[in-house]
Design a protein around this motif. Structure first.
Motif, PDB file in Angstrom:
ATOM      1  N   GLY A 141     -62.187  31.642  34.527  1.00 26.58           N
ATOM      2  CA  GLY A 141     -61.495  32.771  35.147  1.00 26.58           C
ATOM      3  C   GLY A 141     -61.316  32.601  36.649  1.00 26.58           C
ATOM      4  N   ALA A 142     -60.507  33.467  37.212  1.00 24.76           N
ATOM      5  CA  ALA A 142     -60.243  33.459  38.658  1.00 24.76           C
ATOM      6  C   ALA A 142     -61.462  33.962  39.431  1.00 24.76           C
ATOM      7  CB  ALA A 142     -59.040  34.341  38.966  1.00 24.76           C
ATOM      8  N   ASN A 143     -61.567  33.498  40.662  1.00 23.53           N
ATOM      9  CA  ASN A 143     -62.580  33.963  41.611  1.00 23.53           C
ATOM     10  C   ASN A 143     -64.011  33.802  41.111  1.00 23.53           C
ATOM     11  OD1 ASN A 143     -60.515  34.832  43.461  1.00 23.53           O
ATOM     12  ND2 ASN A 143     -60.158  36.504  42.026  1.00 23.53           N
ATOM     13  N   THR A 144     -64.301  32.625  40.604  1.00 26.24           N
ATOM     14  CA  THR A 144     -65.640  32.294  40.133  1.00 26.24           C
ATOM     15  C   THR A 144     -65.913  30.825  40.440  1.00 26.24           C
ATOM     16  OG1 THR A 144     -67.129  32.525  38.246  1.00 26.24           O
ATOM     17  CG2 THR A 144     -64.919  31.705  37.768  1.00 26.24           C
ATOM     18  N   SER A 145     -66.979  30.288  39.913  1.00 24.48           N
ATOM     19  CA  SER A 145     -67.266  28.860  40.093  1.00 24.48           C
ATOM     20  C   SER A 145     -67.841  28.306  38.797  1.00 24.48           C
ATOM     21  CB  SER A 145     -68.230  28.628  41.252  1.00 24.48           C
ATOM     22  OG  SER A 145     -69.481  29.208  40.980  1.00 24.48           O
ATOM     23  N   PHE A 146     -67.756  26.988  38.663  1.00 17.73           N
ATOM     24  CA  PHE A 146     -68.300  26.315  37.486  1.00 17.73           C
ATOM     25  C   PHE A 146     -68.774  24.931  37.896  1.00 17.73           C
ATOM     26  CE2 PHE A 146     -63.884  25.124  37.757  1.00 17.73           C
ATOM     27  CZ  PHE A 146     -63.800  23.824  37.284  1.00 17.73           C
ATOM     28  N   LYS A 147     -69.671  24.371  37.084  1.00 20.48           N
ATOM     29  CA  LYS A 147     -70.226  23.054  37.358  1.00 20.48           C
ATOM     30  C   LYS A 147     -69.800  22.092  36.256  1.00 20.48           C
ATOM     31  CE  LYS A 147     -74.346  24.763  39.708  1.00 20.48           C
ATOM     32  NZ  LYS A 147     -75.822  24.777  39.718  1.00 20.48           N
ATOM     33  N   VAL A 148     -69.573  20.845  36.643  1.00 19.85           N
ATOM     34  CA  VAL A 148     -69.288  19.795  35.671  1.00 19.85           C
ATOM     35  C   VAL A 148     -70.075  18.538  36.027  1.00 19.85           C
ATOM     36  CG1 VAL A 148     -66.976  20.594  35.015  1.00 19.85           C
ATOM     37  CG2 VAL A 148     -67.222  18.968  36.882  1.00 19.85           C
ATOM     38  N   LYS A 149     -70.426  17.797  34.994  1.00 21.46           N
ATOM     39  CA  LYS A 149     -70.996  16.466  35.139  1.00 21.46           C
ATOM     40  C   LYS A 149     -69.991  15.511  34.524  1.00 21.46           C
ATOM     41  CE  LYS A 149     -75.712  18.147  34.473  1.00 21.46           C
ATOM     42  NZ  LYS A 149     -76.900  18.103  33.576  1.00 21.46           N
ATOM     43  N   SER A 150     -69.565  14.530  35.302  1.00 16.71           N
ATOM     44  CA  SER A 150     -68.631  13.533  34.806  1.00 16.71           C
ATOM     45  C   SER A 150     -69.428  12.356  34.256  1.00 16.71           C
ATOM     46  CB  SER A 150     -67.708  13.073  35.941  1.00 16.71           C
ATOM     47  OG  SER A 150     -66.820  12.077  35.480  1.00 16.71           O
ATOM     48  N   ILE A 151     -69.152  12.017  33.003  1.00 15.56           N
ATOM     49  CA  ILE A 151     -69.815  10.897  32.357  1.00 15.56           C
ATOM     50  C   ILE A 151     -68.867   9.697  32.468  1.00 15.56           C
ATOM     51  CG2 ILE A 151     -70.857  10.061  30.219  1.00 15.56           C
ATOM     52  CD1 ILE A 151     -72.221  12.562  31.521  1.00 15.56           C
ATOM     53  N   GLY A 152     -69.167   8.768  33.356  1.00 13.98           N
ATOM     54  CA  GLY A 152     -68.226   7.684  33.635  1.00 13.98           C
ATOM     55  C   GLY A 152     -67.040   8.245  34.406  1.00 13.98           C
ATOM     56  N   GLU A 191     -65.328  10.437  39.641  1.00 15.87           N
ATOM     57  CA  GLU A 191     -66.334   9.398  39.463  1.00 15.87           C
ATOM     58  C   GLU A 191     -67.539  10.033  38.761  1.00 15.87           C
ATOM     59  OE1 GLU A 191     -66.233   6.256  39.969  1.00 15.87           O
ATOM     60  OE2 GLU A 191     -64.568   5.953  41.352  1.00 15.87           O
ATOM     61  N   PRO A 192     -68.431   9.231  38.191  1.00 13.13           N
ATOM     62  CA  PRO A 192     -69.641   9.804  37.599  1.00 13.13           C
ATOM     63  C   PRO A 192     -70.393  10.643  38.625  1.00 13.13           C
ATOM     64  CG  PRO A 192     -69.463   7.472  37.075  1.00 13.13           C
ATOM     65  CD  PRO A 192     -68.391   7.777  38.077  1.00 13.13           C
ATOM     66  N   GLY A 193     -70.888  11.808  38.202  1.00 15.35           N
ATOM     67  CA  GLY A 193     -71.636  12.674  39.104  1.00 15.35           C
ATOM     68  C   GLY A 193     -71.585  14.112  38.652  1.00 15.35           C
ATOM     69  N   GLU A 194     -72.217  14.978  39.447  1.00 19.35           N
ATOM     70  CA  GLU A 194     -72.244  16.412  39.164  1.00 19.35           C
ATOM     71  C   GLU A 194     -71.529  17.137  40.299  1.00 19.35           C
ATOM     72  OE1 GLU A 194     -75.483  19.998  38.492  1.00 19.35           O
ATOM     73  OE2 GLU A 194     -76.023  17.964  37.885  1.00 19.35           O
ATOM     74  N   TYR A 195     -70.653  18.071  39.935  1.00 19.88           N
ATOM     75  CA  TYR A 195     -69.805  18.750  40.908  1.00 19.88           C
ATOM     76  C   TYR A 195     -69.744  20.246  40.613  1.00 19.88           C
ATOM     77  CZ  TYR A 195     -68.293  13.908  41.218  1.00 19.88           C
ATOM     78  OH  TYR A 195     -68.277  12.539  41.342  1.00 19.88           O
ATOM     79  N   GLU A 196     -69.550  21.039  41.668  1.00 22.25           N
ATOM     80  CA  GLU A 196     -69.326  22.475  41.506  1.00 22.25           C
ATOM     81  C   GLU A 196     -68.006  22.832  42.157  1.00 22.25           C
ATOM     82  OE1 GLU A 196     -71.463  26.834  42.037  1.00 22.25           O
ATOM     83  OE2 GLU A 196     -72.502  25.037  42.723  1.00 22.25           O
ATOM     84  N   PHE A 197     -67.152  23.529  41.415  1.00 20.47           N
ATOM     85  CA  PHE A 197     -65.835  23.926  41.884  1.00 20.47           C
ATOM     86  C   PHE A 197     -65.715  25.445  41.906  1.00 20.47           C
ATOM     87  CE2 PHE A 197     -65.202  19.761  39.942  1.00 20.47           C
ATOM     88  CZ  PHE A 197     -64.467  19.100  40.923  1.00 20.47           C
ATOM     89  N   GLY A 198     -65.004  25.977  42.891  1.00 23.15           N
ATOM     90  CA  GLY A 198     -64.670  27.380  42.955  1.00 23.15           C
ATOM     91  C   GLY A 198     -63.238  27.577  42.502  1.00 23.15           C
ATOM     92  N   THR A 199     -62.938  28.748  41.958  1.00 18.91           N
ATOM     93  CA  THR A 199     -61.579  29.040  41.497  1.00 18.91           C
ATOM     94  C   THR A 199     -60.993  30.220  42.265  1.00 18.91           C
ATOM     95  OG1 THR A 199     -62.259  30.611  39.792  1.00 18.91           O
ATOM     96  CG2 THR A 199     -62.187  28.290  39.149  1.00 18.91           C
ATOM     97  N   THR A 200     -59.691  30.202  42.428  1.00 18.59           N
ATOM     98  CA  THR A 200     -58.981  31.352  42.978  1.00 18.59           C
ATOM     99  C   THR A 200     -58.011  31.923  41.942  1.00 18.59           C
ATOM    100  OG1 THR A 200     -57.312  29.906  43.965  1.00 18.59           O
ATOM    101  CG2 THR A 200     -59.154  30.573  45.372  1.00 18.59           C
ATOM    102  N   ALA A 201     -57.678  31.105  40.936  1.00 16.50           N
ATOM    103  CA  ALA A 201     -56.793  31.513  39.838  1.00 16.50           C
ATOM    104  C   ALA A 201     -57.453  31.096  38.531  1.00 16.50           C
ATOM    105  CB  ALA A 201     -55.431  30.826  39.974  1.00 16.50           C
TER     106      ALA A 201
END
Length: 93
Positions: A73-84, A30-40
């Motif tokens: 990359g693995a073992n890090t995090s990133f942020k995304v903003k979903s537009i619509g 959904e529209p919004g801002e999210y932060e995800f962690g990675t393991t792979a």
């Protein structure tokens, strides 16, 4: 087997599966801002809509529209903003 995943109070939902090329998830945000962690290591492909991402080590947000992708990359995090509402395919290595 197909697994069901839900994050951020149901605003991000995905289905996980394993194919001949490995593990993947396909989902909708959904529209919004999210932060995800990675393991792979992940390759995220935007199927429909637009994501604006702040990737590890970057200081500028970058737009990814339908048909484009980015890697994290693995073992890090990133942020995304979903537009619509935005659909994505995430493939893991």
């Amino acid at each position: 087997m197909i697994s069901s995943n839900e994050y951020f109070d149901g605003t991000v939902k995905s289905l996980g599966y394993t194919s001949a090329i490995g593990k993947s998830t396909i989902g909708v945000m959904e529209p919004g801002e999210y932060e995800f962690g990675t393991t792979a290591k992940e390759t995220m492909k935007v199927v429909e809509g637009e994501l604006i991402a702040l990737l590890p080590g970057e200081t500028e947000w970058k737009s990814y529209k339908a048909g484009t992708s980015f890697e994290v990359g693995a073992n890090t995090s990133f942020k995304v903003k979903s537009i619509g509402q935005t659909s994505y395919l995430c493939q893991y290595e």
